[in-house]
Design a protein around this motif. Structure first.
Motif, mmCIF file in Angstrom:
data_model
loop_
_atom_site.group_PDB
_atom_site.id
_atom_site.type_symbol
_atom_site.label_atom_id
_atom_site.label_comp_id
_atom_site.label_asym_id
_atom_site.label_seq_id
_atom_site.Cartn_x
_atom_site.Cartn_y
_atom_site.Cartn_z
ATOM 1 N N SER A 51 -54.535 -29.669 -21.010
ATOM 2 C CA SER A 51 -55.415 -28.807 -21.909
ATOM 3 C C SER A 51 -56.353 -27.934 -22.302
ATOM 4 O O SER A 51 -57.048 -28.437 -22.157
ATOM 5 N N GLY A 52 -56.400 -26.609 -23.655
ATOM 6 C CA GLY A 52 -58.106 -27.032 -23.667
ATOM 7 C C GLY A 52 -59.001 -27.453 -24.063
ATOM 8 O O GLY A 52 -59.923 -27.520 -23.690
ATOM 9 N N ARG A 53 -58.290 -28.366 -25.322
ATOM 10 C CA ARG A 53 -59.091 -29.435 -25.675
ATOM 11 C C ARG A 53 -59.311 -30.432 -25.381
ATOM 12 O O ARG A 53 -60.791 -30.994 -25.189
ATOM 13 N N ILE A 56 -62.503 -29.502 -22.978
ATOM 14 C CA ILE A 56 -63.667 -29.316 -24.164
ATOM 15 C C ILE A 56 -64.181 -30.507 -23.719
ATOM 16 O O ILE A 56 -65.258 -30.862 -23.077
ATOM 17 N N CYS A 82 -60.003 -22.843 -34.014
ATOM 18 C CA CYS A 82 -58.864 -23.171 -34.261
ATOM 19 C C CYS A 82 -59.079 -24.652 -34.273
ATOM 20 O O CYS A 82 -60.379 -24.682 -33.077
ATOM 21 N N ALA A 157 -60.778 -19.989 -23.579
ATOM 22 C CA ALA A 157 -58.943 -19.842 -24.160
ATOM 23 C C ALA A 157 -59.311 -17.736 -24.864
ATOM 24 O O ALA A 157 -57.963 -17.269 -23.734
ATOM 25 N N SER A 180 -58.580 -22.418 -22.122
ATOM 26 C CA SER A 180 -56.777 -23.035 -21.992
ATOM 27 C C SER A 180 -55.475 -22.349 -21.044
ATOM 28 O O SER A 180 -55.484 -20.760 -21.286
ATOM 29 N N GLY A 182 -52.894 -22.239 -22.441
ATOM 30 C CA GLY A 182 -51.947 -22.277 -24.214
ATOM 31 C C GLY A 182 -51.339 -21.232 -23.744
ATOM 32 O O GLY A 182 -51.359 -19.367 -23.480
ATOM 33 N N LYS A 185 -52.729 -17.369 -24.191
ATOM 34 C CA LYS A 185 -54.030 -17.529 -24.044
ATOM 35 C C LYS A 185 -54.371 -16.180 -22.510
ATOM 36 O O LYS A 185 -52.990 -15.664 -22.237
ATOM 37 N N GLY A 192 -51.579 -25.786 -20.559
ATOM 38 C CA GLY A 192 -52.621 -26.677 -19.478
ATOM 39 C C GLY A 192 -53.769 -26.214 -19.963
ATOM 40 O O GLY A 192 -54.052 -25.401 -20.820
ATOM 41 N N SER A 258 -48.575 -24.526 -31.310
ATOM 42 C CA SER A 258 -49.589 -25.261 -29.839
ATOM 43 C C SER A 258 -50.854 -25.620 -30.999
ATOM 44 O O SER A 258 -51.403 -26.408 -29.746
ATOM 45 N N THR A 261 -50.549 -29.331 -29.890
ATOM 46 C CA THR A 261 -50.805 -30.209 -27.721
ATOM 47 C C THR A 261 -51.538 -30.782 -28.142
ATOM 48 O O THR A 261 -52.773 -30.993 -29.324
ATOM 49 N N TYR A 317 -57.399 -15.850 -36.742
ATOM 50 C CA TYR A 317 -57.321 -16.900 -37.686
ATOM 51 C C TYR A 317 -57.137 -16.669 -39.311
ATOM 52 O O TYR A 317 -58.172 -16.194 -39.781
#
Ligand SMILES: Cc1ncc(COP(=O)(O)O)c(C=O)c1O
Length: 377
Positions: A51-53, A56, A82, A157, A180, A182, A185, A192, A258, A261, A317
Motif C-alpha cells: 500500500s501507499g502507507r 512511506i 489522510c 498518491a 499509492s 489505492g 489515486k 497496492g 480505503s 488498508t 478531505y
C-alpha cells in the motif's frame, strides 16, 4: 450522474479487463524497471509494496537505517491529509508534525515549513503531497532542503505523472518517491503501492525484496471485484439502495474502506496488478486528479448537487486528517492549523476523469451549482 468514488474512474472496459486481468512475473519486473527509469534511480532501490502507507513507512525506515535520522525525530506532514500518512510516520518510530496549509491552497508553503524548522530542532524530514495533483514551488523547497540538510519524500498518491513548473516530473527530486495504487489515486489498482529510493539510499537490512509474499487471496479477490461492485452500487443510487448494498459488502468483507488498508511490509502486489499499474503509469493524464472549490455552506451545496444527480460526497478531505471516524483519535493540533480546519470544512471536489460529452456537460452544470455556493471572503 457524476461520482467521486465507487470506482467511477474505471471505464466499462477497464472494469472488465480489471476483473479478468492476468499477469506474469515479467509484468512485475517491468513495472519495477519502468519506475526506476522514470524516477531516475536503480532497480535495486525500487520495491512494489502492499500500500501507499507501506511505501512511506519503508522510505522512512531506510532513512533511519542510513543513520541520517534517528528514532523520535519529527517528520513534517501536510496539515490537510489522510491518516495513512501519519500512520506510516508513527509506525516507523517517528513523530508527525502537521504544517498548516495556505489560506487558499491545499498544501503548506516553503515559508511555513522554514519557520517550523527554525522552532523544531528535531524536524529532519518533510513530505510533499502536491494535493489533488497541483504542483508546489519545488525549487523553493529544494533550497530549504539544502540549507537545513533535511530529507524530502514526494508522496505521489495524488500527483503521479504531474510536472513541476520547471518541467521536472514529480518524484524525480526528493530522496524518495512513494506511490499509492489505492482506490481513486493517480494509479489505481484498488490496493497496492511502490517505494522508490533515490540519492544512494538503500532498503533497511531487515527488508529483502525476495522475501516479499503475495497479498492474501482475500485481498487479491477484493481488489479484482471492486470496480464491478462500484458499477452496481452506482446503478443502485437511482433506487437509493447503494448504502445497504455497500453495507452488506463491508459486512461480508468483500470490500474494504480505503482508510483501513493495512500497512504491511511483508507483502507485495500481484502480477496482474503490476500489469495494470504499468499500463496506467505509461498513460498518466496531464491534468490534476481532482478540481477543488471552496464553498460557504458545504452541506447545502452537496444536497443541491445530489438533487441534480451529482454524488460528490466522497471528497478529499472532510476533516484535516481524514477520514472523520479516526480524526479525534489523532489529536490534531487545530489551534496551530486554522487554515486546514477551515479548508476541510469548505472544500468540494470535482472529478477530472470523465471524458464523454454527456459527462462533460454534467460537470459544467455541477460547477455552476458549486459556484453559486462559492466562498466570497
Ligand atoms: C495523500 C495520501 N498519501 C498516501 C496515502 C496512502 O495510500 P494507501 O491507502 O495506499 O496506503 C493516501 C491514502 O489515501 C493519501 O491520501
Amino acid at each position: 450522474m457524476l461520482f467521486l468514488g465507487l470506482a467511477s474512474n474505471y471505464s466499462g472496459r477497464a472494469t472488465l479487463s480489471h476483473l479478468f486481468s492476468l499477469g506474469t512475473s515479467s509484468d512485475y519486473k517491468n513495472l519495477e524497471k519502468e519506475l526506476a527509469k522514470r524516477f531516475k534511480t536503480e532497480i535495486s532501490q525500487v520495491s512494489l509494496v502492499y500500500s501507499g502507507r507501506t511505501a512511506i513507512f519503508l522510505a522512512l525506515k531506510s532513512f533511519l537505517d542510513s543513520g541520517k535520522i534517528k528514532k523520535g525525530d519529527h517528520v513534517a506532514v501536510n496539515g490537510f491529509t489522510c491518516k495513512a500518512v501519519a500512520e506510516a510516520v508513527k509506525k516507523a518510530g517517528l513523530e508527525p508534525v502537521y504544517i498548516d496549509i495556505e489560506k487558499s491552497s491545499p498544501d503548506f508553503s516553503k515559508e511555513s515549513l522554514e519557520s517550523k524548522i527554525k522552532e523544531d530542532k528535531l524536524l529532519k524530514v518533510f513530505i510533499l503531497q502536491n494535493t489533488f495533483g497541483i504542483p508546489c514551488d519545488i525549487s523553493g523547497f529544494e533550497k530549504i532542503k539544502e540549507k537545513y540538510g533535511l530529507l524530502m519524500i514526494e508522496d505521489l498518491a495524488h500527483c503521479a505523472g504531474r510536472k513541476y513548473a520547471d518541467g521536472r516530473e514529480i518524484g524525480t527530486v526528493g530522496d524518495s518517491a512513494c506511490l499509492s495504487f489505492g482506490k481513486g489515486k493517480s494509479i489505481d489498482t484498488i490496493i497496492g503501492g511502490a517505494v522508490v529510493l533515490r540519492n544512494n539510499f538503500s532498503f533497511p537490512k531487515s527488508f529483502k525484496k525476495s522475501d516479499l509474499k503475495l497479498p492474501k487471496l482475500g485481498d487479491s479477490m477484493r481488489a479484482g471485484w471492486y470496480p464491478l461492485f462500484g458499477v452496481i452500487a452506482r446503478g443502485l443510487t437511482h433506487l437509493h439502495l447503494e448504502k445497504p448494498f455497500l453495507g452488506l459488502l463491508l459486512k461480508l468483507r468483500w470490500i474494504e474502506r480505503s482508510a483501513d488498508t493495512a500497512l504491511d511490509s511483508s507483502r507485495t502486489i500481484t502480477n496482474w496488478q503490476s500489469k495494470l499499474a504499468l499500463s496506467q503509469l505509461k498513460s498518466l493524464r496531464p491534468t490534476p486528479l481532482r478540481k477543488y472549490y471552496l464553498v460557504e455552506n458545504r452541506e447545502a451545496c452537496l444536497k443541491e448537487l445530489k438533487k441534480h444527480g451529482f454524488r460528490l460526497e466522497e471528497l478529499w478531505y472532510e476533516v484535516p486528517v481524514a477520514p472523520e471516524r479516526y480524526y479525534k483519535s489523532l489529536h490534531y493540533p487545530e489551534a496551530s492549523c486554522p487554515n486546514a480546519v477551515r479548508f476541510s470544512k469548505e472544500v468540494i471536489n470535482l472529478p477530472t476523469w470523465y471524458k464523454d460529452e454527456t459527462h462533460k456537460n454534467e460537470l459544467k452544470e455541477a460547477e455552476k451549482i458549486i459556484k453559486s455556493f462559492r466562498r466570497t471572503k
